[in-house]
Motif scaffolding. Structure first.
Motif, PDB file in Angstrom:
ATOM      1  N   LYS A 134    -137.667 -95.268 -37.067  1.00 28.01           N
ATOM      2  CA  LYS A 134    -136.319 -95.819 -36.923  1.00 28.01           C
ATOM      3  C   LYS A 134    -135.288 -94.713 -37.119  1.00 28.01           C
ATOM      4  O   LYS A 134    -135.523 -93.742 -37.827  1.00 28.01           O
ATOM      5  CB  LYS A 134    -136.103 -96.918 -37.942  1.00 28.01           C
ATOM      6  CG  LYS A 134    -136.990 -98.135 -37.718  1.00 28.01           C
ATOM      7  CD  LYS A 134    -136.703 -99.221 -38.741  1.00 28.01           C
ATOM      8  CE  LYS A 134    -137.598-100.438 -38.493  1.00 28.01           C
ATOM      9  NZ  LYS A 134    -137.322-101.538 -39.462  1.00 28.01           N
ATOM     10  N   ARG A 135    -134.139 -94.883 -36.485  1.00 28.73           N
ATOM     11  CA  ARG A 135    -133.079 -93.893 -36.602  1.00 28.73           C
ATOM     12  C   ARG A 135    -131.739 -94.592 -36.826  1.00 28.73           C
ATOM     13  O   ARG A 135    -131.541 -95.738 -36.430  1.00 28.73           O
ATOM     14  CB  ARG A 135    -133.019 -93.009 -35.352  1.00 28.73           C
ATOM     15  CG  ARG A 135    -132.765 -93.744 -34.049  1.00 28.73           C
ATOM     16  CD  ARG A 135    -132.580 -92.781 -32.871  1.00 28.73           C
ATOM     17  NE  ARG A 135    -132.420 -93.467 -31.601  1.00 28.73           N
ATOM     18  CZ  ARG A 135    -133.415 -93.716 -30.763  1.00 28.73           C
ATOM     19  NH1 ARG A 135    -134.657 -93.345 -31.084  1.00 28.73           N
ATOM     20  NH2 ARG A 135    -133.204 -94.348 -29.618  1.00 28.73           N
ATOM     21  N   PHE A 136    -130.846 -93.859 -37.428  1.00 25.71           N
ATOM     22  CA  PHE A 136    -129.524 -94.361 -37.767  1.00 25.71           C
ATOM     23  C   PHE A 136    -128.653 -94.388 -36.517  1.00 25.71           C
ATOM     24  O   PHE A 136    -128.635 -93.442 -35.725  1.00 25.71           O
ATOM     25  CB  PHE A 136    -128.913 -93.474 -38.858  1.00 25.71           C
ATOM     26  CG  PHE A 136    -127.604 -93.963 -39.385  1.00 25.71           C
ATOM     27  CD1 PHE A 136    -127.465 -95.261 -39.858  1.00 25.71           C
ATOM     28  CD2 PHE A 136    -126.504 -93.126 -39.424  1.00 25.71           C
ATOM     29  CE1 PHE A 136    -126.255 -95.710 -40.365  1.00 25.71           C
ATOM     30  CE2 PHE A 136    -125.285 -93.568 -39.915  1.00 25.71           C
ATOM     31  CZ  PHE A 136    -125.161 -94.861 -40.399  1.00 25.71           C
ATOM     32  N   TRP A 137    -127.899 -95.467 -36.369  1.00 26.32           N
ATOM     33  CA  TRP A 137    -127.055 -95.659 -35.170  1.00 26.32           C
ATOM     34  C   TRP A 137    -125.748 -96.326 -35.607  1.00 26.32           C
ATOM     35  O   TRP A 137    -125.575 -97.531 -35.532  1.00 26.32           O
ATOM     36  CB  TRP A 137    -127.801 -96.527 -34.164  1.00 26.32           C
ATOM     37  CG  TRP A 137    -127.125 -96.667 -32.829  1.00 26.32           C
ATOM     38  CD1 TRP A 137    -127.031 -95.751 -31.841  1.00 26.32           C
ATOM     39  CD2 TRP A 137    -126.442 -97.829 -32.353  1.00 26.32           C
ATOM     40  NE1 TRP A 137    -126.343 -96.252 -30.765  1.00 26.32           N
ATOM     41  CE2 TRP A 137    -125.973 -97.538 -31.051  1.00 26.32           C
ATOM     42  CE3 TRP A 137    -126.195 -99.095 -32.903  1.00 26.32           C
ATOM     43  CZ2 TRP A 137    -125.258 -98.461 -30.293  1.00 26.32           C
ATOM     44  CZ3 TRP A 137    -125.481-100.014 -32.147  1.00 26.32           C
ATOM     45  CH2 TRP A 137    -125.013 -99.690 -30.839  1.00 26.32           C
ATOM     46  N   PRO A 138    -124.784 -95.536 -36.054  1.00 33.02           N
ATOM     47  CA  PRO A 138    -123.583 -96.122 -36.663  1.00 33.02           C
ATOM     48  C   PRO A 138    -122.425 -96.345 -35.701  1.00 33.02           C
ATOM     49  O   PRO A 138    -121.265 -96.321 -36.126  1.00 33.02           O
ATOM     50  CB  PRO A 138    -123.223 -95.081 -37.726  1.00 33.02           C
ATOM     51  CG  PRO A 138    -123.595 -93.787 -37.083  1.00 33.02           C
ATOM     52  CD  PRO A 138    -124.792 -94.073 -36.208  1.00 33.02           C
ATOM     53  N   VAL A 139    -122.676 -96.552 -34.418  1.00 34.13           N
ATOM     54  CA  VAL A 139    -121.595 -96.612 -33.423  1.00 34.13           C
ATOM     55  C   VAL A 139    -120.669 -97.793 -33.705  1.00 34.13           C
ATOM     56  O   VAL A 139    -119.448 -97.629 -33.860  1.00 34.13           O
ATOM     57  CB  VAL A 139    -122.190 -96.686 -32.005  1.00 34.13           C
ATOM     58  CG1 VAL A 139    -121.072 -96.797 -30.975  1.00 34.13           C
ATOM     59  CG2 VAL A 139    -123.052 -95.477 -31.731  1.00 34.13           C
ATOM     60  N   ILE A 140    -121.206 -98.997 -33.766  1.00 34.97           N
ATOM     61  CA  ILE A 140    -120.368-100.175 -34.014  1.00 34.97           C
ATOM     62  C   ILE A 140    -119.874-100.176 -35.458  1.00 34.97           C
ATOM     63  O   ILE A 140    -118.720-100.568 -35.739  1.00 34.97           O
ATOM     64  CB  ILE A 140    -121.149-101.461 -33.693  1.00 34.97           C
ATOM     65  CG1 ILE A 140    -121.542-101.489 -32.208  1.00 34.97           C
ATOM     66  CG2 ILE A 140    -120.329-102.694 -34.052  1.00 34.97           C
ATOM     67  CD1 ILE A 140    -122.331-102.715 -31.819  1.00 34.97           C
ATOM     68  N   ASP A 141    -120.712 -99.747 -36.360  1.00 34.62           N
ATOM     69  CA  ASP A 141    -120.327 -99.718 -37.767  1.00 34.62           C
ATOM     70  C   ASP A 141    -119.114 -98.813 -37.993  1.00 34.62           C
ATOM     71  O   ASP A 141    -118.184 -99.166 -38.748  1.00 34.62           O
ATOM     72  CB  ASP A 141    -121.507 -99.250 -38.614  1.00 34.62           C
ATOM     73  CG  ASP A 141    -121.346 -99.592 -40.085  1.00 34.62           C
ATOM     74  OD1 ASP A 141    -121.411-100.795 -40.421  1.00 34.62           O
ATOM     75  OD2 ASP A 141    -121.151 -98.660 -40.891  1.00 34.62           O
ATOM     76  N   ASP A 142    -119.097 -97.661 -37.353  1.00 33.13           N
ATOM     77  CA  ASP A 142    -117.947 -96.758 -37.480  1.00 33.13           C
ATOM     78  C   ASP A 142    -116.686 -97.373 -36.891  1.00 33.13           C
ATOM     79  O   ASP A 142    -115.580 -97.180 -37.424  1.00 33.13           O
ATOM     80  CB  ASP A 142    -118.252 -95.430 -36.800  1.00 33.13           C
ATOM     81  CG  ASP A 142    -119.264 -94.602 -37.560  1.00 33.13           C
ATOM     82  OD1 ASP A 142    -119.525 -94.931 -38.741  1.00 33.13           O
ATOM     83  OD2 ASP A 142    -119.800 -93.638 -36.974  1.00 33.13           O
ATOM     84  N   ALA A 143    -116.821 -98.100 -35.794  1.00 32.12           N
ATOM     85  CA  ALA A 143    -115.643 -98.729 -35.184  1.00 32.12           C
ATOM     86  C   ALA A 143    -115.043 -99.775 -36.104  1.00 32.12           C
ATOM     87  O   ALA A 143    -113.807 -99.891 -36.210  1.00 32.12           O
ATOM     88  CB  ALA A 143    -116.040 -99.359 -33.847  1.00 32.12           C
ATOM     89  N   LEU A 144    -115.880-100.534 -36.804  1.00 34.60           N
ATOM     90  CA  LEU A 144    -115.365-101.532 -37.736  1.00 34.60           C
ATOM     91  C   LEU A 144    -114.709-100.882 -38.951  1.00 34.60           C
ATOM     92  O   LEU A 144    -113.653-101.339 -39.429  1.00 34.60           O
ATOM     93  CB  LEU A 144    -116.505-102.454 -38.181  1.00 34.60           C
ATOM     94  CG  LEU A 144    -117.104-103.351 -37.093  1.00 34.60           C
ATOM     95  CD1 LEU A 144    -118.281-104.138 -37.637  1.00 34.60           C
ATOM     96  CD2 LEU A 144    -116.053-104.295 -36.517  1.00 34.60           C
ATOM     97  N   ARG A 145    -115.306 -99.840 -39.467  1.00 29.26           N
ATOM     98  CA  ARG A 145    -114.717 -99.148 -40.606  1.00 29.26           C
ATOM     99  C   ARG A 145    -113.356 -98.538 -40.231  1.00 29.26           C
ATOM    100  O   ARG A 145    -112.406 -98.586 -41.025  1.00 29.26           O
ATOM    101  CB  ARG A 145    -115.658 -98.048 -41.086  1.00 29.26           C
ATOM    102  CG  ARG A 145    -116.966 -98.560 -41.677  1.00 29.26           C
ATOM    103  CD  ARG A 145    -117.952 -97.424 -41.893  1.00 29.26           C
ATOM    104  NE  ARG A 145    -119.245 -97.922 -42.317  1.00 29.26           N
ATOM    105  CZ  ARG A 145    -119.664 -97.923 -43.611  1.00 29.26           C
ATOM    106  NH1 ARG A 145    -118.881 -97.462 -44.559  1.00 29.26           N
ATOM    107  NH2 ARG A 145    -120.872 -98.386 -43.906  1.00 29.26           N
ATOM    108  N   THR A 146    -113.283 -97.965 -39.016  1.00 28.27           N
ATOM    109  CA  THR A 146    -112.023 -97.362 -38.573  1.00 28.27           C
ATOM    110  C   THR A 146    -110.937 -98.421 -38.418  1.00 28.27           C
ATOM    111  O   THR A 146    -109.776 -98.208 -38.813  1.00 28.27           O
ATOM    112  CB  THR A 146    -112.235 -96.625 -37.243  1.00 28.27           C
ATOM    113  OG1 THR A 146    -113.226 -95.615 -37.423  1.00 28.27           O
ATOM    114  CG2 THR A 146    -110.950 -95.990 -36.765  1.00 28.27           C
ATOM    115  N   ALA A 147    -111.309 -99.567 -37.831  1.00 32.70           N
ATOM    116  CA  ALA A 147    -110.314-100.625 -37.627  1.00 32.70           C
ATOM    117  C   ALA A 147    -109.784-101.138 -38.959  1.00 32.70           C
ATOM    118  O   ALA A 147    -108.576-101.401 -39.112  1.00 32.70           O
ATOM    119  CB  ALA A 147    -110.918-101.760 -36.817  1.00 32.70           C
ATOM    120  N   ALA A 148    -110.657-101.312 -39.960  1.00 33.01           N
ATOM    121  CA  ALA A 148    -110.235-101.877 -41.244  1.00 33.01           C
ATOM    122  C   ALA A 148    -109.525-100.858 -42.118  1.00 33.01           C
ATOM    123  O   ALA A 148    -108.455-101.155 -42.689  1.00 33.01           O
ATOM    124  CB  ALA A 148    -111.451-102.447 -41.981  1.00 33.01           C
ATOM    125  N   CYS A 149    -110.089 -99.664 -42.250  1.00 31.71           N
ATOM    126  CA  CYS A 149    -109.550 -98.692 -43.200  1.00 31.71           C
ATOM    127  C   CYS A 149    -108.390 -97.887 -42.645  1.00 31.71           C
ATOM    128  O   CYS A 149    -107.531 -97.441 -43.416  1.00 31.71           O
ATOM    129  CB  CYS A 149    -110.666 -97.759 -43.669  1.00 31.71           C
ATOM    130  SG  CYS A 149    -111.999 -98.611 -44.550  1.00 31.71           S
TER     131      CYS A 149
END
Length: 697
Positions: free
Chosen positions: A544-559
């Protein structure tokens, strides 16, 4: 007696050169006596073949001789384009004769020469016959306005013997002369002949004037036919026109359908058959200006939730009842009957009813086409439908892209569509919480969704492969940059479809991942997300590998932008423990000193205590997102696998909130927001800290 000398006897018959002052009386009577046939010619014998007893005055013979020499030294014949030569100035100099000039001629580009009717021969006093013939050629010209006419100036030949010479014959055919053409056997007329062996060629110049050119003796143009403007050849023109038509059609075909990557697979598809070519000139059906959209839900009986929306079962039954020509279904699997479990469950009756309606479509004349993932755990339903006339294509996405066909949509008569989370499974109608959208009377959107289905249909052929580029006939009709502009429930809206994986996106198609990221980026106030699985990694990859594409978009929108982010995830016995770890790392951003507005909850569907429990039931299977500006309804879980290898579609709707909507002020975006808030505040929504409890149910 002296014998007379013969030369002296002959001289008595031959007129002596005497001065006109000595014998004026003898000449004048001869001129005035006799008829026209017996008149004495005043030209030298070399010109007219006069009788031996004709008598000329000394000056007149010299003038005739000079006239003959003057004409022989001239390089061109009398110019017929300027009309008859002036008769009042027989002694006109050569330099005074009119000529044709490109800059001075006012004539039309096309002229036709014709011979005038011969006038009766008569002679007026004080005028010599030979002089009149030299100054009045028996020719005239006329302007021809028909552009098909061509100027033809004929080459004439002087007979070798000047005595009794017949008129010169033209070489090319004519339309007005009774003279017979020896070469072609057609009527011809005499040309404007000059001297022997000389011809006159007149042609059109670039300035639309006429240019005369004297052809040398013994050098006729084009086998005796004088050069004229080249004729337009009909056969050559027809071939050239046909070539242009073929090239135009080829360019249009490449622009419209592109260059096929897998031609053998495309030939089997109905779009490329000969029967489809009449659609090239048929009018394209315009999209209805009054599309109607309805949210449909499946709510298990043990969920005490109220919904104003119809059930997915009712929506499917209505679509099948409306079908008249075609039904196209893309699905993960087909288990509408409970035969896969070998049990008789009362809740499977709705699934069985939908299956019977599907099986009866071919008998009604409705074409049923199915694209389903392969392999399946059970092929009982699809095999039964195929035996009753359905066109079933098994798509082995594992071999093609390494994923599965996880798409779930319908296209009915290319007018109505369904997109949502519900599989073709009897549990999706009664045991699983689902959500989808049904759009009625929206042919433009249905035609675009049909193109996505066509890709699955092609890949279902034996030996099919994913081409480097899809043909232009499958080009997207809607995208993020070019959405469809229509009305949904009476309100102006912009709609487009997204698809995954990128390898299956035709030209112009927005990928599903891009649609999700752009929707999050577009939000200004809030982002509400309801999905079954959320993992910023490749869940099925090894390793398995890390894939933070959507996760980063949510963090950017909130923070960074202060957008309120809420996630409602499913919690059931098949939930992966890693998902809760990622959710904790996301929710921790709400603590001080960061204070990012991010909230996470879990939605659990109670089992109701069935014994034995129904496998793969009692779960919230929703896959949608709503913001203050957009509504997104998809078919994929949120992890890398579903956007890189597995098929899925998304419906993105931008709609202004308006009181003119029907019902008033209730757009699709508002309906979706109401559904999310209902579930968010319900008793089935649990805090993230209680994930261990719901995972054991």
């Amino acid at each position: 007696m002296r014998r007379k000398d013969p030369a002296r006897r002959e001289s008595r018959d031959t007129p002596l050169r005497r001065s006109s002052r000595l014998q004026p009386e003898k000449v004048e009577p001869e001129v005035r006596s006799g008829d026209a046939d017996k008149q004495v010619s005043r030209e030298p014998p070399s010109l007219k073949g006069s009788r031996s007893n004709d008598i000329l005055q000394p000056r007149e013979s010299i003038k005739a001789h000079r006239k003959q020499v003057h004409l022989s030294e001239d390089d061109s014949p009398p110019d017929p384009l300027r009309g008859p030569l002036p008769q009042s100035e027989p002694e006109a100099r050569k330099d005074d004769r009119p000529t044709v000039s490109e800059s001075e001629s006012p004539l039309s580009p096309f002229v036709r020469l014709r011979r005038l009717a011969a006038p009766p021969e008569e002679e007026t006093p004080g005028r010599r016959k030979g002089e009149e013939e030299l100054q009045k050629p028996n020719l005239d010209w006329e302007v021809v306005k028909d552009e098909r006419a061509r100027l033809r100036v004929l080459e004439t030949r002087r007979p070798q013997s000047m005595k009794g010479a017949p008129p010169a014959e033209e070489v090319t055919p004519s339309l007005q002369s009774p003279v017979e053409n020896k070469a072609l056997g057609r009527p011809a007329r005499a040309g404007i002949g000059s001297r022997a062996g000389w011809g006159l060629r007149m042609e059109k110049t670039a300035s639309s004037m006429l240019r005369a050119e004297v052809l040398p003796a013994g050098k006729p143009s084009r086998k005796g036919i004088l050069v004229s403007p080249q004729r337009f050849r009909p056969l050559t023109a027809l071939c050239f026109l046909l070539f242009l038509l073929v090239m135009g059609f080829a360019c249009w075909f490449v622009w419209k359908h592109g260059i096929p990557g897998a031609w053998t697979g495309l030939m089997g598809y109905g779009q490329w058959k000969l029967s489809s070519f009449p659609s090239l000139w048929s009018e394209t059906e315009e999209c209805s200006n009054q599309c109607r959209v309805v949210l449909a839900e499946s709510l298990p009986a043990n969920l005490h939730l109220k919904s104003p929306n119809p059930s997915i079962y009712q929506a499917w039954v209505d679509l099948l009842a409306e079908a008249h020509s075609s039904v196209e279904i893309a699905a993960f699997y087909f288990t509408l009957r409970d035969s896969d479990l070998h049990v008789q469950d009362p809740s499977s009756q709705q699934g069985k009813a939908v299956f019977e309606a599907l099986r009866g479509l071919p008998a009604r004349g409705v074409k049923l086409s199915i694209a389903v993932n392969s392999p399946q755990l059970s092929e009982n339903d699809t095999d039964d439908l195929a035996r009753h006339g359905a066109d079933v294509r098994y798509v082995n996405m594992k071999r093609l892209t390494g994923g599965v066909v996880h798409t779930k949509f319908w296209v009915v008569d290319q007018k109505h569509v369904y997109i949502g989370s519900a599989n073709m499974d009897w549990r999706s109608l009664t045991q699983v919480k689902e959500l989808g959208a049904v759009i009625y009377n929206c042919s433009c959107l249905a035609a675009d969704l049909h193109r996505i289905f066509a890709i699955y249909h092609l890949l279902g052929e034996e030996g099919a492969s994913v081409p480097a580029s899809w043909p232009g006939g499958l080009t997207a009709e809607s995208s993020l940059r070019h959405p469809l502009k229509l009305q949904l429930n009476g309100t102006d809206a912009e709609v487009y479809l997204s698809s995954s994986p990128p390898a299956l996106c035709s030209k112009g198609r927005t990928s599903d991942l891009t649609a999700i990221l752009s929707t999050i980026k577009d939000a200004e106030d809030f982002v509400y997300i309801a999905v079954m699985d959320y993992e910023p990694q490749c869940s099925f990859c090894k390793p398995k590998r890390f894939w933070p594409v959507i996760d980063d978009a949510l963090r950017t929108a909130a923070c960074e932008r202060g957008v309120n982010v809420r996630l409602l995830l499913s919690c059931w016995r098949h939930s992966r423990p890693s998902m809760f770890v990622f959710l904790e790392s996301l929710s921790v951003l709400s603590r001080e000193p960061l204070g990012c507005p991010i909230e996470v909850k879990l939605f659990a569907v109670p089992s109701g205590g069935e014994q034995p429990p129904i496998p793969y039931a009692h779960v919230s299977h929703n896959k949608y997102m709503v913001t203050d500006r957009l509504a997104y309804i998809g078919t994929s879980n949120w992890s890398e696998d579903y956007f890189v290898n597995t098929t899925g579609v998304g419906l993105v709707v931008s709609q202004r909130d308006s009181a003119s909507a029907h019902p008033p002020g209730f757009t699709l975006r508002q309906q979706l927001e109401e559904v999310f808030l209902r579930d968010w505040i319900s008793a089935h929504a649990k805090p993230l800290s209680r994930h261990r409890e719901c995972a054991k149910v």
